[in-house]
Enzyme design. Sequence first.
Site, PDB file in Angstrom:
ATOM      1  N   SER A  58       0.846  -1.187   0.000  1.00  0.00           N
ATOM      2  CA  SER A  58       0.000   0.000   0.000  1.00  0.00           C
ATOM      3  C   SER A  58       0.874   1.226   0.000  1.00  0.00           C
ATOM      4  CB  SER A  58      -0.918  -0.004   1.230  1.00  0.00           C
ATOM      5  OG  SER A  58      -1.745   1.138   1.241  1.00  0.00           O
ATOM      6  N   LYS A 107       7.559  -0.680   6.442  1.00  0.00           N
ATOM      7  CA  LYS A 107       7.043   0.660   6.191  1.00  0.00           C
ATOM      8  C   LYS A 107       8.226   1.574   5.902  1.00  0.00           C
ATOM      9  CE  LYS A 107       4.118   4.093   8.470  1.00  0.00           C
ATOM     10  NZ  LYS A 107       3.360   4.362   9.713  1.00  0.00           N
ATOM     11  N   ASP A 153      -6.241   8.616  17.152  1.00  0.00           N
ATOM     12  CA  ASP A 153      -6.610   8.454  15.744  1.00  0.00           C
ATOM     13  C   ASP A 153      -7.303   7.112  15.536  1.00  0.00           C
ATOM     14  OD1 ASP A 153      -6.888   9.283  13.147  1.00  0.00           O
ATOM     15  OD2 ASP A 153      -4.909   8.609  12.508  1.00  0.00           O
ATOM     16  N   PHE A 191       3.048   9.605   3.143  1.00  0.00           N
ATOM     17  CA  PHE A 191       4.438   9.811   3.530  1.00  0.00           C
ATOM     18  C   PHE A 191       5.345   8.645   3.187  1.00  0.00           C
ATOM     19  CE2 PHE A 191       1.704  12.050   6.596  1.00  0.00           C
ATOM     20  CZ  PHE A 191       2.035  13.340   6.244  1.00  0.00           C
ATOM     21  N   GLY A 192       4.800   7.558   2.697  1.00  0.00           N
ATOM     22  CA  GLY A 192       5.660   6.426   2.396  1.00  0.00           C
ATOM     23  C   GLY A 192       4.865   5.269   1.838  1.00  0.00           C
ATOM     24  N   THR A 193       5.534   4.141   1.736  1.00  0.00           N
ATOM     25  CA  THR A 193       4.946   2.950   1.143  1.00  0.00           C
ATOM     26  C   THR A 193       5.239   1.759   2.034  1.00  0.00           C
ATOM     27  OG1 THR A 193       5.320   3.871  -1.055  1.00  0.00           O
ATOM     28  CG2 THR A 193       4.849   1.519  -0.934  1.00  0.00           C
ATOM     29  N   VAL A 194       4.288   0.831   2.093  1.00  0.00           N
ATOM     30  CA  VAL A 194       4.469  -0.412   2.830  1.00  0.00           C
ATOM     31  C   VAL A 194       4.750  -1.527   1.830  1.00  0.00           C
ATOM     32  CG1 VAL A 194       3.407  -2.073   4.391  1.00  0.00           C
ATOM     33  CG2 VAL A 194       2.959   0.364   4.677  1.00  0.00           C
TER      34      VAL A 194
END
Length: 1318
Positions: free
Chosen positions: A573, A595, A690, A577-580
């Site tokens: 995914s 991550k 959250d 801010f980043g990708t897993v």
Amino acid sequence: MVMQERNSNEDNKVNHGIDNIYVLELDLDGSVLFASTNFSQITGISSLELTGKPAALLSSDQEIFNAAIEQLLDDDSHSVKIHTVISKLPSLEENVFVQDEEMELQSKSVELDCVGVLIRDPLTSRPSHTLWVLQPLKPTRITRQEIGQQLTETLGFGAQLLAQHLEKLQTVPSTDSLPPFETVLCRVCDHEIQNWYFEHHTELCLLIHHAEARAQEANDLLNEQRNALQSLLDSLDDQIEPDVSYLGVPLAAVLPSSITSSAKSNSRSSLSQKIRNYISNMLFDAISYTDSCLAIHLPFIPESTTREDNQPFSEIRLLSPASEVFNAKTLSWCLPHIDDPGLQLMFENTDALVKKKLDAINRLSNIIYYSERVRCEIEDQVQTIIEQSIQVDGYDEPLSTTTPTLIEPIQETLMTQSPIIECEPFNTVKPSVSPEEVHDISQFNHRNDPPITAASVDSSNSFSVHRSSTNHSSTNSGSPNLSRRNNLAIPIASRRKSVSAVNTLYGVGSSYTSESFPFSKLTVPVERNSFRETESPKPFLSRQIGISTLSSNISSGKGTPSIQDYEIIKPISKGTFGTVYLSRKNTTGEIYAIKVLRKVDMISKNQVANVKAERAVLMAQEESAFVAKLYYAFQSRDYLYLVMEFMNGGDCASLLKSLYTIPESWAKIYIAEVALGLEHLHRLGIIHRDIKPDNILMSITGHLKLADFGLSQLGLTTRQLRLQKGKNNILSPPSFQSPTALGDPGDNIASSPLILPTSVSAFSYDEKSQKQKTELATFTTYKEDDTTTTTRTSIDSISSKYLESPVDSQKVNRTPNLQSVPFFRQPDAPKRFVGTPDYLAPETLRGSTQDDMVDWWALGCVLFEFLFGYPPFHAETPEKVFENILANNIAWPDLEMYPCSEEALDLINGFLQPNPERRLGFSDINEIKEHPFFNGINWDDIFSHEAPFIPAPETPLDTAYFDSRGAGAAESNMSSSVNSGEEVSKDNNVSQERGSQFLRSSHGRSRERSTSARRSRRFSEANSEFDEFGPFSYKNLSVLERANRNAIEKIRSEIAGKLHISPPDPHIGYTPGSDMPSAKLYDQQLTLSPSLMTNQGSNFSSTDSTPRKSINSSDVESRSKTDGPKSMHDLIKQLHMRKHSSHTNQSTGSSESDDLFNLDLPISNLETSYPFKIEEGQASPLSSPLSKTPPFFSSSVPLKALICVSKLNLFSELIKLLKSYKFQVSIVTDEDKMLRTLMADEKFSIIFLQLDLTRVSGVSILKIVRSSNCANRNTPAIALTPTRIDINAAIPRMFDGRLYLPINAFLLRGYIARLCNK
């Protein structure tokens, strides 16, 4: 800096497996200087009380330690080994049972194997003290005459493996074909270790890594203190009057006479400038002090280095020359004489943190030195035994032939392969530093990342590896139990002094083939002119048989995680801010979700504090059953990496997207599980902030875990603040500590990497000169279409369109509020609220205090969404959402279309109370548990029941439940980043210039405040390569240690000649590296077709093409009539039929972790374990625990189980399971009767004993039974813990296992098979 004791919730967290290894430091008179905290388990006296007492009081032989110290003083070229018995006096609670005159309590004695070395003062080279490691004596079944009694006792079962290898050597025709040792991968340091040494290596390796974790924590605390001081210095520029306070105490309230004497003659502006300069100079002094200490890096030994064969062991360098200079500079610093209370407090706290780090590094150095010395001596003995064995067998090849030998240079790739660790070459020109200038840790090597956890030792207890150059002959006077480690049962033909030890220490022989080093994958091209040809003795035979595999030093860079250690399989995914990425670890084949966060994005979008907070929360919960686990954390120059569990069940947002609504029966279980998770977090002082369906993940068993702690607040909740107000002027947050970083006695500064009292929230300055703000609320950080936006305006002035503004466009200097500031709060960040718009509490929007009640509000929103398919305050724009929240305008659907019970509606209304004090859960968690909606929920064993929906992935690598969110485009970028060594190599060049930059910047001082601030910032830049994020490094040692223990048990079982697989602890799933295929979880579900459940964020997005949260009545009716499931069977069928469905909606999460998906367990050896097969007797945990008696169990005698618990209803599931296994179950709930029953003549097959009884602990009861001659003296006993709060408590050694609620049937079956089938 606020001094406080550890939180009581953390006191019980002791790391598994290391509790039987004890560290002791004695002075030259035999008095205790330091004892590890677990030593009290033997002595019955706390480590602090033990300090200063003679060691003779502990041992049955009062002179044995003194005799050993005398031998070390005579000759410290080798360690000394002794055997002694330490008796434990009965504790006070055991005296409760001493009421019968006929019953006498027997003391517990432990026979210990003790190995000690002498530590010398680094300045004078005189003996300072001795360091001892004690552990229970290992019983051995076979004593091999050819190995020797002492080495057999040291190696334990490894001696049998060594003897088997010697038998193989007798069949080898020549030395050219000697077989190598079999090796086992150490999961802690990632080295291949020879099987006969693996158990001993594990103990030493854990000692080093736990000490390293303590040093890392101490460095984190010091780094946060430095940031706080820097913020104070910066704040001077923004004030007209220099009115600054530290921890609530004003600075410069008491001025020196040089300023006060001229106060009348000077103008007000001139006086203010002098005060400003005075404060600035004091702050600059403190910052310089911290920078000097931060520049000292962790000691460690490189993989290989150029050295002379005759180099003494004492000349090993563990610190770089630059670190030695910084160490000397730090030790030479003295506290200034100041009358001002605020400045005095600031300097005292800073000094305490500096000493804390120095002591932690000092102790790490001692342990490294001890471990390497012991290892080298053992290898030297084994080397000699092998050579003699070969010579005796008639080999004609001489062992002392002189032949040219090539000395291999430093392998730079080995020393720079990690983005975190850098080894400074030993051929670096040493600075001209006199021995007097180089203090206690002067013999350490350089490491790139600032060292990092905490130990408490007086800094005078310096460490040095210097020793006398004169080697005295070995003597053996004193106690007959005293023996030298170098004295074997057979004579050593060639005692090579410390030469072979240094050879193995520096990896001489690393140029041999991969057969000798099967674990080494990195090679360096060798240039001919880089070698130096010398005349030296022929290499020892150990190099030909692979013995130097043992030489892999524990603390080398190879053990530090790096992205190059993983194979990137595919992206899972992509977030803002980043990708897993789905990844496989190269050495073990285990599957993780990594991550990857780009540093530039995190900094530009103001997310540095968030990622720090997320890492800190996960570190504090290494084995929590409620939180997705973090296994590793590390960084490179451009990226941050979080190696997480891969939970292939997806998240609740995926479930909602597939079902539209969740049945109330399902929602009841899911909300209960989340509530337990929030209760766990709140007890630790953590506010999630959250909570939403996207951040509630589903494991392979269908149970839920919380994730995404990027917006979490760590500190005191409002209730805790209310309790502490009035007691102290300065409120201190609760103390946390990762189980990895086991603290030592005297840790009175802060014992946690989470709550740092020196963060910017701990100080304040006057806001009188600041412009008053009139906004009702300030809005910040929402994500829409992967864009971070920030606004600061009143609720009335929010435009109809969602506006974007730069993250750092507005920065306000203000007084941080301890009650509302998130952890790692950046001093220049605008005042803000955090969270996802649809789930924000009204007090958050109003800007009031955010405590744990915001999580209960969000949970009410989640329950509403589960039942009705959309959030309760949904609207077309975020502004209207905020208005609905403040007006408590809940968008109820037509309840005829969405039938719902009165209890569910009441629970929603209870959670969504605008007034936090009237909100459900304000008093305690029992308010929620006792609500009628949860009737029928057994809160004590909810996780032991089968989940409403169990995911069914087709393979362990199946990511069908995830929405890639455009992650495919990032795959090529990541692959190139991982496969390229450019980034790593560049990382290692940064710290080469640190020393010179630091020294240049430290000369002179500016008297102007702005210049001081700029220079102090340059200090930080020169001092830390990763200044924004700090030393972003972590290992989950609890999980890795358990993997090693499982490997040891497997080796033991193989030696015993029967297969025995120890069942893993259920709270972490299957242990990484375990031979039990974790993929068995999938076996019984392979007939089901998994549904494709793609993720959709639960945040508002006005551009969604098919919004899940629409409340259009026609849409509701249509959905209800056409897509609404009619039964549980229809629900499952609907999920299965959606496997190939496609959803293209883009999610708009509120934090960088929305794309985090994790698994309950890493899966190893996928290629060999799939397709899956359940062996007989290894039932899947997903099968019904009551279905059958364990097929692996066979017994011809009646089975009797005794259950001793205080509350029978808590363990009803255990009783059902035992009866289903054909046990005769006896139950005792009276504590006095428990002891009488156990001491009676009736013998039981197994005992289940609750630990936390009312009057006395179960440990004390079992102590009495074990020390008696009753029938149940040796009956297996299982410890019972009612709650998961005790999840990290170590199992007392007298117990044979542990079970906690909910009872895990799989683990219970394993205990029965192992303990009752003998």
